[in-house]
Structure formats: structure tokens, C-alpha cells
Scaffold this motif. Structure first.
Motif, mmCIF file in Angstrom:
data_model
loop_
_atom_site.group_PDB
_atom_site.id
_atom_site.type_symbol
_atom_site.label_atom_id
_atom_site.label_comp_id
_atom_site.label_asym_id
_atom_site.label_seq_id
_atom_site.Cartn_x
_atom_site.Cartn_y
_atom_site.Cartn_z
ATOM 1 N N UNK A 1 0.846 -1.194 0.000
ATOM 2 C CA UNK A 1 0.000 0.000 0.000
ATOM 3 C C UNK A 1 0.878 1.239 0.000
ATOM 4 N N UNK A 2 0.561 2.169 -0.893
ATOM 5 C CA UNK A 2 1.267 3.450 -0.960
ATOM 6 C C UNK A 2 0.275 4.554 -0.624
ATOM 7 N N UNK A 3 0.735 5.547 0.134
ATOM 8 C CA UNK A 3 -0.122 6.661 0.508
ATOM 9 C C UNK A 3 0.731 7.882 0.819
ATOM 10 N N UNK A 4 0.125 9.029 0.711
ATOM 11 C CA UNK A 4 0.789 10.277 1.070
ATOM 12 C C UNK A 4 0.476 10.607 2.520
ATOM 13 N N UNK A 5 1.421 11.233 3.184
ATOM 14 C CA UNK A 5 1.219 11.612 4.580
ATOM 15 C C UNK A 5 2.027 12.859 4.894
ATOM 16 N N UNK A 6 1.620 13.536 5.944
ATOM 17 C CA UNK A 6 2.388 14.652 6.485
ATOM 18 C C UNK A 6 3.088 14.138 7.738
ATOM 19 N N UNK A 7 4.397 14.328 7.776
ATOM 20 C CA UNK A 7 5.213 13.854 8.889
ATOM 21 C C UNK A 7 5.731 15.040 9.689
ATOM 22 N N UNK A 8 5.887 14.846 10.971
ATOM 23 C CA UNK A 8 6.436 15.879 11.824
ATOM 24 C C UNK A 8 7.558 15.342 12.685
ATOM 25 N N UNK A 9 8.636 16.102 12.759
ATOM 26 C CA UNK A 9 9.751 15.775 13.625
ATOM 27 C C UNK A 9 10.494 17.054 13.984
ATOM 28 N N UNK A 10 10.792 17.235 15.243
ATOM 29 C CA UNK A 10 11.528 18.409 15.722
ATOM 30 C C UNK A 10 10.908 19.724 15.274
ATOM 31 N N UNK A 11 9.567 19.797 15.260
ATOM 32 C CA UNK A 11 8.891 21.026 14.880
ATOM 33 C C UNK A 11 8.813 21.310 13.399
ATOM 34 N N UNK A 12 9.321 20.397 12.573
ATOM 35 C CA UNK A 12 9.316 20.578 11.120
ATOM 36 C C UNK A 12 8.300 19.593 10.529
ATOM 37 N N UNK A 13 7.435 20.102 9.635
ATOM 38 C CA UNK A 13 6.457 19.259 8.957
ATOM 39 C C UNK A 13 6.865 19.111 7.497
ATOM 40 N N UNK A 14 6.742 17.898 6.976
ATOM 41 C CA UNK A 14 7.048 17.671 5.574
ATOM 42 C C UNK A 14 6.118 16.609 5.005
ATOM 43 N N UNK A 15 5.987 16.601 3.682
ATOM 44 C CA UNK A 15 5.156 15.615 3.006
ATOM 45 C C UNK A 15 6.012 14.419 2.631
ATOM 46 N N UNK A 16 5.369 13.242 2.596
ATOM 47 C CA UNK A 16 6.092 12.026 2.237
ATOM 48 C C UNK A 16 5.145 11.052 1.550
#
Length: 99
Positions: free
Chosen positions: A82-97
Motif C-alpha cells: 500500500x502506498x499513501x501520502x502523509x504529512x510527517x512531523x519531527x523536531x517542529x518541522x512538517x514535511x510531506x512524504x
């Protein structure tokens, strides 16, 4: 599964179901929000098997980033990948993956 149905094994109610994806084995993957559940939303798998939450918001990726939210579309191949898009957060930074 329909919006408003109770998720008996995990708790909460199915809410805001996204576009499903179907493979040749009869497995269906879809994103959905969960009202009053163990997570705010996640990616579910059903069809040729019992409904289960594959991954939920708040889960961690192998790089330790937290999954904050999901896209409304998923894809599933014939080997149940399964492939999906998500928003990830780490150390106060958000990015798409794409996961």
C-alpha cells in the motif's frame, strides 16, 4: 464499512472515508478519519480479510517522524503493498512524504 459505523474491535466510529483502492485479490485499502477512536485517522485494509487499521495518525515511521495526517488517496498492488501520502512531523518541522 460505512461512515457512522462503530469500530467494535478498536473503538470509535468510522468518519470521512476517502477514495478506496482495490487490488486483484479483493483487498481494499482506504483512508478514513476516526471519531472518538484510538487515532484521529488512518489507512484501513478490508475486503478479502477482516477490517484492520494498518497505520494511524500518531504512529512513528522508521526514521522516528510522527505521522500527523494522511492524504485522501491510496494505492494497493496485488501483493497487498500500500502506498499513501502523509504529512510527517519531527523536531517542529512538517514535511510531506509518500509511504
Amino acid at each position: 464499512m460505512a461512515e457512522g459505523e462503530r469500530l467494535l474491535r478498536m473503538g470509535g466510529t468510522m468518519d470521512n472515508i476517502g477514495e478506496p483502492a482495490l487490488n486483484n485479490s479483493g483487498a481494499v485499502a482506504f483512508p478514513a478519519a476516526i471519531f472518538k477512536g484510538p487515532a484521529l485517522g488512518g489507512i484501513f485494509v478490508a475486503g478479502a480479510r477482516d477490517l484492520r487499521l494498518l497505520v494511524g495518525s500518531g504512529d512513528r515511521t522508521p526514521s522516528a517522524a510522527m505521522i500527523l495526517r494522511f492524504s485522501e488517496r491510496v494505492a494497493i498492488d496485488d501483493e497487498d503493498g500500500i502506498a499513501f501520502g502523509a504529512y510527517l512531523g519531527t523536531d517542529g518541522v512538517t514535511r510531506e512524504a509518500v509511504l
